[in-house]
Design an enzyme around this catalytic site. Sequence first.
Site, PDB file in Angstrom:
ATOM      1  N   SER A  23      -4.601   2.500   4.477  1.00 53.36           N
ATOM      2  CA  SER A  23      -4.795   1.880   3.163  1.00 53.36           C
ATOM      3  C   SER A  23      -4.772   0.347   3.275  1.00 53.36           C
ATOM      4  O   SER A  23      -5.557  -0.352   2.632  1.00 53.36           O
ATOM      5  CB  SER A  23      -3.695   2.377   2.215  1.00 53.36           C
ATOM      6  N   HIS A  28       7.155  -7.299  -2.476  1.00 56.12           N
ATOM      7  CA  HIS A  28       6.896  -6.634  -1.191  1.00 56.12           C
ATOM      8  C   HIS A  28       7.814  -7.228  -0.118  1.00 56.12           C
ATOM      9  O   HIS A  28       7.632  -6.945   1.072  1.00 56.12           O
ATOM     10  CB  HIS A  28       5.445  -6.850  -0.756  1.00 56.12           C
ATOM     11  N   LYS A  39       0.795  -1.239   0.000  1.00 55.95           N
ATOM     12  CA  LYS A  39       0.000   0.000   0.000  1.00 55.95           C
ATOM     13  C   LYS A  39       0.825   1.285   0.000  1.00 55.95           C
ATOM     14  O   LYS A  39       0.415   2.310   0.554  1.00 55.95           O
ATOM     15  CB  LYS A  39      -0.999   0.016   1.176  1.00 55.95           C
TER      16      LYS A  39
END
Length: 294
Positions: free
Chosen positions: A137, A107, A47
């Site tokens: 988020s 990620h 995010k």
Amino acid sequence: MEKKEKFTEELVDVHGIPLLRSIAEAWSQVEGFEARPDDLFIATYPKSGITWVSEILDLIYNNGDVEKCKRDAIFNRVPLMELIQPGYTNGVKKLGELKSPRLLKTHLPVELLPSSLWKNDCKMIYVSRNTKDVAVSYYYFYKKIKIHPKPDSWEEFLEKFMTGKVMFGSWYDHVKGWWEKKKDYRILYLFYEDMKEDPKRELLKMLKFLEKDLPEETVNKILYHTSFEIMKENPTTNYTMMPEDEMDNKISPFMRKGISGDWKNHFTVAQYERFEKHYNQQMEGTTLKFRSEI
Ligand code: A3P
């Protein structure tokens, strides 16, 4: 590949980092990922703007050819390397089928990256975003993604986020780990807030890092097509091409708000105070500084 129905998965620690069980079980495939010297890795904590930067880079790679960049959904054009769910998707395999030069995303915290990346001295672009907006988020993302168990409340999610008990672990360790690594490797470290403030300045930084020149007119075209408003309407970037049983965009659209400072609409005063105290402890000693609003 035969498609199975999507299910909720628990998180399992891989070298201390909570990841989906299916990724943990296929970890040898991720570790064995074969990077190529001309790969460009885009890395973020979840995010933090990975979709935005992926779209900018795909447009740069295609010299601003907007139609070419609509060839597929962004999550197929720039696959998430570590996403392996048998019967559904395999990021390592998907990437193996892509022609060079490849754009890849991850990620993973820096210490979990496959060794072939370092051996090949691949270029990487890391994007970080202020923690409070990331937490908000991520909360909405958790609510709409089938694979994650639904958080009972914002309060409960915030607690999990602060203690790193969410997918990909601690935000604090993630941003600090990449910040340190950039001293020794070819990593361009960017901030979401800087991109919001002056997208052109940040795009030019990317071009310089890639040692690529584009005419001013192409740069402006890329900026236009990667604005929040345009990406929100583009089916290849707004995640409406992802099946509803995997991501329910009715709960919250993927292109949700795209601003800095939305955390103010979610944190209570008590949450803010506790969060700041914890933040200062976690970030003590680092030269890394964030802006929580612009
Ligand atoms: P919000 O939920 O705060 O709106 P990621 O791509 O890493 O999953 O990050 C998603 C976040 O980036 C979402 O934040 C999304 O709205 C925001 N985002 C995506 N494209 C953007 C753009 N072109 N400009 C600004 N923000 C963008």
